[in-house]
Design an enzyme around this catalytic site. Structure first.
Site, PDB file in Angstrom:
ATOM      1  NE  ARG A 124      15.230  -2.502 -10.070  1.00  0.00           N
ATOM      2  CZ  ARG A 124      16.465  -2.322 -10.535  1.00  0.00           C
ATOM      3  NH1 ARG A 124      17.287  -1.441  -9.953  1.00  0.00           N
ATOM      4  NH2 ARG A 124      16.904  -3.010 -11.582  1.00  0.00           N
ATOM      5  CD  GLU A 145      21.906  -0.273 -15.133  1.00  0.00           C
ATOM      6  OE1 GLU A 145      23.129  -0.490 -15.327  1.00  0.00           O
ATOM      7  OE2 GLU A 145      21.480   0.711 -14.484  1.00  0.00           O
ATOM      8  CE1 TYR A 195      21.501   6.873 -11.760  1.00  0.00           C
ATOM      9  CE2 TYR A 195      21.153   5.055 -13.286  1.00  0.00           C
ATOM     10  CZ  TYR A 195      21.172   5.547 -11.993  1.00  0.00           C
ATOM     11  OH  TYR A 195      20.850   4.728 -10.940  1.00  0.00           O
ATOM     12  CD  GLU A 222      19.474   1.311 -11.105  1.00  0.00           C
ATOM     13  OE1 GLU A 222      20.389   2.102 -11.446  1.00  0.00           O
ATOM     14  OE2 GLU A 222      19.645   0.096 -10.993  1.00  0.00           O
ATOM     15  CD1 TRP A 274      22.258   4.186  -7.122  1.00  0.00           C
ATOM     16  CD2 TRP A 274      21.033   2.345  -7.489  1.00  0.00           C
ATOM     17  NE1 TRP A 274      23.068   3.111  -6.875  1.00  0.00           N
ATOM     18  CE2 TRP A 274      22.341   1.962  -7.094  1.00  0.00           C
ATOM     19  CE3 TRP A 274      20.099   1.343  -7.761  1.00  0.00           C
ATOM     20  CZ2 TRP A 274      22.723   0.627  -6.982  1.00  0.00           C
ATOM     21  CZ3 TRP A 274      20.478   0.028  -7.655  1.00  0.00           C
ATOM     22  CH2 TRP A 274      21.774  -0.331  -7.271  1.00  0.00           C
TER      23      TRP A 274
END
Length: 443
Positions: free
Chosen positions: A78, A156, A224, A251, A280
């Site tokens: 990506r 995002e 995350y 990610e 990521w």
């Protein structure tokens, strides 16, 4: 901000009803397609992303990263791009080169515009509509690359504020891209800095999917700190699976400033359920999250603990990645001709085609010093089949017609006796791509 997952049976039922009402499209021979919540390549073979993110727009000189992540087993990269609104614009020529590097290394390219990050909360962030303007300006570069490129509209695209229009804005963006002639698979990022703690993407994904005339949209969540338990991860991803909607983890990391994501569950659940993911990120992180580098200073021989986990650990890239089937029919690299031993004080050069696809190829030339050390070298050859060089690295290379002259760079000319230096290049070919005979002169 972090909100826990909660039961939403009525929402799931609505998603199921809506998706089942769509029916599923036939595989599009021109490129990637979506059916039954899965992604298929142009051969109609299911494709599950296993790869990494690469911050190309901030490190455009790190073109060797594509070969490096491929050598470690990845099947997808990506690529961070900029529309020019917040960072330097990636030009049409640069994007074309990125696509060439992906193809040369048999990687699927997910291209994303990063300038949308945190819109509504982050100063300077652009709208999805502005990101669409950028994609349409690249139409000539993207055309014909549907087999190799997935278009991620914007990274995002909303922060934790003013994200209520996420569904409408994405639906409109997709319609504009289709009207502008882009037939690629489109990837849509979640709001809330990609983590969708508000469930805006989860609860509206079906309507966005329906807005795509091609029914060729994939959804991407970034995992995350919000996703720090197995229950949260399996519930979120499981709802997309149950609804027949395609989802990838675009990610994720092993740690983050907002909490400690459960990377083991992300990897294990994704593998068990055929869900793609992209870690990521390759290298070059700053701003306090340097620990998310997979490689130290872009060096594939110096993986961090996170890099070792993602590439070599359980359910990682080496264990689970499968190259896209569209690359399986590419002819194998041409075997280089044997070379004679170098004369004393001289050098020899060998030429290897390392990757080849229709109309293009990647090659490596290795220069080896003879029985004495040398302070510089020049390699040369003449193409027999009208091939041409389009880009090179680690060398000062010039062409005159089909004749190529390659001189050492400042840092790789001095070689000890028997030592070697190598350089690479991308080229074009038609008909035949035979290996030329090389000369080498030392100084």
């Amino acid at each position: 901000m972090k909100t826990r997952l909660s039961a939403a049976g009525a929402t799931l039922l609505a998603l199921l009803v809506t998706v089942l009402a769509f029916g599923q499209p036939a595989h599009a021979a021109a490129g990637f397609s979506v059916a039954g919540g899965k992604l298929y390549d142009a051969n109609g073979t299911e494709f599950i992303m296993r790869g990494v993110n690469h911050a190309h727009t901030w490190y455009p000189q790190q073109t060797s990263s594509f070969a490096d992540v491929k050598a470690l087993g990845a099947n997808t990269v990506r690529v961070v791009l900029s529309s020019g609104d917040r960072w330097t614009r990636n030009t049409n020529a640069d994007v074309a080169n990125v696509i060439s590097l992906c193809k040369a290394n048999r990687l699927i390219c997910v291209l994303e515009v990063h300038d949308t990050t945190g819109y509504g909360e982050q100063s300077g962030a652009i709208t999805l509509a502005r990101a669409v303007d950028y994609w349409l300006s690249l139409a000539d570069v993207l055309s014909g690359q549907e087999k190799y490129v997935i278009v991620n509209i914007g990274n995002e695209p909303y922060g934790n504020q003013n994200y209520a229009s996420w569904a409408t804005d994405n639906a409109n963006a997709i319609k504009r891209l289709r009207a502008g002639g882009l037939s690629h698979t489109i990837m849509v990022d979640a709001p809330n800095w990609g983590q969708d703690w508000s469930f805006t993407m989860r609860d509206n994904a079906a309507s966005v999917f329906a807005a795509d005339p091609a029914r060729n949209t994939v959804f991407s969540v970034h995992m995350y700190g919000v996703f720090d338990t197995a229950a949260e991860i399996s519930d979120y991803l499981g709802r997309f699976r149950s609804a027949g909607l395609p989802i990838v983890v675009g990610e994720f990391g092993f740690n983050h400033s907002d909490g400690n994501p459960d990377e083991d569950t992300i990897l294990a659940y994704s593998q068990a359920n055929g869900i793609g993911w992209l870690g990521w990120s390759w290298s070059g992180n700053g701003g306090g999250v340097e620990y998310l580098d997979l490689a130290t200073n872009f060096n594939p021989a110096s993986l961090t603990d996170w890099g070792q986990r993602l590439f070599n650990g359980a359910n990682g890239i080496r264990q689970t990645a499968r190259q896209a089937s569209i690359f399986d029919s590419i002819p194998p690299p041409t075997t280089p001709p044997p070379t004679t031993p170098p004369p004393a004080g001289g050098c020899t050069a060998t030429y290897t085609v390392t990757n080849q696809w229709q109309g293009g190829f990647q090659a490596e030339v290795r220069v080896t010093a003879g029985a004495r050390a040398i302070t510089g070298w020049t390699a040369g050859w003449t193409f027999a089949n009208s091939q041409s060089v389009t880009q090179s690295w680690n060398v000062a290379l010039t062409s005159s017609g089909t004749t190529v002259t390659a001189r050492n760079a400042e840092y790789n000319g001095r070689l000890a006796a028997g030592a070697s230096a190598s350089f690479g290049f991308l080229g074009s070919w038609t008909g035949t791509n035979s290996v030329p005979t090389l000369s080498c002169t030392a100084s």
